[in-house]
Scaffold this active site. Structure first.
Site, mmCIF file in Angstrom:
data_model
loop_
_atom_site.group_PDB
_atom_site.id
_atom_site.type_symbol
_atom_site.label_atom_id
_atom_site.label_comp_id
_atom_site.label_asym_id
_atom_site.label_seq_id
_atom_site.Cartn_x
_atom_site.Cartn_y
_atom_site.Cartn_z
ATOM 1 N N ASN A 50 -4.148 87.943 15.064
ATOM 2 C CA ASN A 50 -2.987 87.549 15.864
ATOM 3 C C ASN A 50 -3.470 87.189 17.263
ATOM 4 O OD1 ASN A 50 -3.164 89.966 17.451
ATOM 5 N ND2 ASN A 50 -1.944 91.076 15.931
ATOM 6 N N LEU A 51 -2.597 86.692 18.101
ATOM 7 C CA LEU A 51 -3.013 86.179 19.406
ATOM 8 C C LEU A 51 -3.646 87.268 20.262
ATOM 9 C CD1 LEU A 51 -3.137 83.813 21.379
ATOM 10 C CD2 LEU A 51 -0.829 84.424 22.139
ATOM 11 N N SER A 52 -3.077 88.475 20.213
ATOM 12 C CA SER A 52 -3.630 89.571 21.004
ATOM 13 C C SER A 52 -5.044 89.909 20.550
ATOM 14 C CB SER A 52 -2.727 90.801 20.886
ATOM 15 O OG SER A 52 -3.288 91.912 21.555
ATOM 16 N N GLU A 53 -5.248 89.984 19.243
ATOM 17 C CA GLU A 53 -6.582 90.287 18.705
ATOM 18 C C GLU A 53 -7.569 89.183 19.056
ATOM 19 O OE1 GLU A 53 -4.958 92.736 14.766
ATOM 20 O OE2 GLU A 53 -5.294 90.565 14.700
ATOM 21 N N ASP A 71 0.274 91.105 6.817
ATOM 22 C CA ASP A 71 -0.081 91.265 5.406
ATOM 23 C C ASP A 71 0.494 90.122 4.577
ATOM 24 O OD1 ASP A 71 -1.248 93.644 6.135
ATOM 25 O OD2 ASP A 71 0.413 94.896 5.440
#
Length: 473
Positions: free
Chosen positions: A194-197, A263
C-alpha cells in the site's frame, strides 16, 4: 479496458504466509459499566473467520479457483477452527504446528456493526524454514501462481528460497510485502504494497510523477517484474518496466470496513493471472473486487457471482442489449442468485400495446426476461419485401427501454433454436394460438426439463395490420 470473467476453475494457486484467526464477538450495548466509563457488551454471537494468508486462500477459493495454503499455527482450538473453516471452503491447508505457542488470533468486539475493541493474541513463531520450504515444494507441482502473504509474524523466514523454487518452475510469484526491507522480495513477479508501505521504503512522494519514478527505481533495484501500489481512495497504480504507468481509480461506492482489502486485491490478482489474464486486466479485476470488499463488515471473501455482477455493471451489461458472450455471463450470475430465466422471441418491428402487455406477462413467469429479436434479413424472409420497417438496432433499443425486459439479443437464423441451446432458459414463452408442441424450440427446452408456455395476444393489436393501415392512407 474491456473486462470479462476469467475461468478460475482451472487456475490453481498456492498461498504461503502468516495465517491467523479473525474472531468476532457480536452483541448489543445499552449501558455504561459502573466500573469504568466503557460500554458493556452482552455477547450474543461468536464468529470465526480465516484471516491473513488464510483469508487470501479463502478469497481464491471463493472465486472458484483451486487454492492451497502453507502456514504456521499452534496446536490449540484456534488452529482447529481455522482448519475446519478452510476445509469447508475447499482449501487444502498444510500447517506447521508449533506446540506451546498460540495461533495468532485477532479478537474484535462488535456492537451495532461498529468495532469497539480489538485484542490480539500472538507471539512470533519459531518457524522451521527448511520444513516449510519442503511443504511448499511438495505443493508447487501443477500450481500456476505462488502468493507470499507476509504479515511479518514469523511464518516467512526465507523468502528467497521460496521465490527461487517457484521461478525454477516458471511459476509467477506475487508478494504482499511488510516491513522496512523489501530486498527479501528480490526477483518476485509482482509486489503489492500500500502507499504507506511503499513510502516507508522509497520516501515520501509529492505527486504521481515522483511515485512513478521511485517505483521504477525500486523495480530496477529489486529485479521485480511489476509493482502495484494500492492507494486507498486514490485507487491503484500499476508500474511495469518499459510500460507507461496505469492508474486505476477507486471503485468503492461506500467504504464500510477496509479489513482484508489487501488480501482481496492479491487473491484476485493471483487467481486472474493463474487463469491466464494479462496483468492490466487482472489489476482491473482486483480493483473491482476491492471496491466490493470495503463495503462489507470485517474480513470477508468475494464470491465469483459478486465479481461477475460487478463486471456486468462496469461493462453496462446488467440490463440492455447484449452479445451472446455477455448474455451467458449475465445468465450465470442470475442463476447464482437463484433467478428464473424466461425467454421469448419475435420480430417486434413496430412496438405496440399488444407487445407491451405480452412482454409484461412473459416477465411475470420468472425473474429475468430475455427477448431474442430476428435480425433484418430474417424479418425480410419471414414478412416479405419492405419489412422490417425499423432496423434491428432500433427495434432492440426500444425493447431494452421497457421495464419488463432485462436483456435483448438478436439472431440471424429463421428460428431461435440455436440460441436456445446456448441459453437454456427455465421458461420458453410464446404468444398466439399455438399449442405447446407447436412452439419452435419447445422440444429443446422440454428435453432438459424446462417449461414451455403459450400466452394469449391482446386483441386488435398487430404489427402487420398497423403497417397495412399506414400504407393504405
Amino acid at each position: 479496458m474491456k473486462l470479462s470473467m476469467p475461468r478460475f476453475e482451472s487456475a490453481p494457486v498456492l498461498v504461503v504466509g502468516d495465517v491467523m484467526l479473525d474472531r468476532y464477538w457480536h452483541g448489543g450495548t445499552s449501558r455504561i459499566s459502573p466500573e469504568a466509563p466503557v460500554p458493556v457488551v452482552k455477547v450474543e454471537q461468536i464468529e470465526d473467520r480465516p484471516g491473513g494468508a488464510a483469508n487470501v486462500a479463502l478469497n481464491i477459493a471463493a472465486l472458484g479457483a483451486p487454492a492451497s495454503l502453507v502456514g504456521v499455527t499452534g496446536t490449540d482450538e484456534a488452529a482447529e477452527s481455522l482448519g475446519n473453516s478452510l476445509k469447508a471452503a475447499g482449501v487444502t491447508a498444510v500447517f506447521q504446528r508449533i506446540a506451546h505457542q498460540p495461533t495468532i488470533v485477532k479478537l474484535r468486539v462488535m456492537s451495532r456493526h461498529q468495532q469497539l475493541l480489538r485484542i490480539d493474541f500472538e507471539e512470533a513463531f519459531a518457524t522451521d524454514p527448511v520444513a516449510l520450504a519442503g511443504d511448499v515444494d511438495a505443493l508447487l507441482k501443477g500450481v500456476k501462481v505462488l502468493v507470499l502473504s507476509d504479515y511479518g509474524k514469523g511464518a516467512l523466514k526465507n523468502h528467497q528460497a521460496l521465490i527461487q523454487a517457484a521461478r525454477a518452475r516458471n511459476i509467477p510469484v506475487l508478494a504482499d510485502p511488510k516491513g522496512k526491507d523489501f530486498s527479501i522480495y528480490r526477483g518476485a513477479s509482482l509486489i503489492t504494497p500500500n502507499l504507506s508501505e511503499f513510502e516507508t521504503i522509497v520516501g515520501g512522494c509529492a505527486d504521481e510523477a515522483e511515485l512513478v519514478a521511485k517505483g521504477a527505481a525500486l523495480m530496477s533495484d529489486l529485479e521485480l517484474g511489476a509493482l502495484l501500489v494500492t492507494r486507498g481512495e486514490h485507487g491503484m497504480t500499476l508500474l511495469r518496466p518499459e510500460h507507461p504507468a496505469l492508474h486505476l481509480p477507486a471503485r468503492a461506492r461506500e467504504v464500510f470496513d477496509v479489513t482484508g482489502a489487501g488480501d482481496t486485491v492479491i487473491s484476485t490478482l493471483a487467481a486472474a493471472i493463474a487463469a491466464g489474464e494479462e496483468l492490466p486486466h487482472a489489476v482491473a479485476l482486483a480493483n473491482l473486487a476491492a471496491g466490493i470488499v470495503v463495503g462489507k463488515l470485517g474480513t470477508a471473501a468475494i464470491s465469483a457471482p459478486e465479481l461477475r455482477r460487478a463486471i456486468q455493471r462496469e461493462e453496462g451489461s446488467e440490463r440492455g442489449v447484449l452479445s451472446l458472450e455477455q448474455l451467458l455471463l449475465a445468465i450465470d450470475d442470475a442463476r447464482a442468485h437463484n433467478e428464473r430465466i424466461v425467454f421469448t422471441n419475435g420480430c417486434f418491428d413496430i412496438l405496440h400495446a399488444g407487445h407491451v402487455t405480452y412482454l409484461e406477462q412473459a416477465r411475470a413467469q420468472g425473474d429475468r426476461l430475455i427477448v431474442a429479436v430476428n435480425d433484418d434479413a430474417s424479418v425480410s424472409r419471414l414478412k416479405g419485401p419492405g419489412r422490417p420497417i425499423n432496423s434491428v438496432d432500433r427495434r432492440m433499443a426500444v425493447l431494452a427501454g421497457l421495464g419488463a425486459v432485462d436483456w435483448v439479443i438478436s439472431f440471424a437464423e429463421g428460428t431461435p433454436e440455436n440460441l436456445l441451446t446456448h441459453v437454456r432458459p427455465d421458461v420458453l414463452v410464446k404468444g398466439g394460438d399455438y399449442s405447446v408442441e407447436q412452439v419452435v424450440g419447445a422440444d429443446i427446452v422440454s428435453a432438459y426439463g424446462g417449461t414451455v408456455k403459450v400466452l394469449g395476444l391482446v386483441e386488435n393489436s398487430s404489427t402487420t395490420a398497423i403497417v397495412e393501415k399506414i400504407r393504405s392512407r
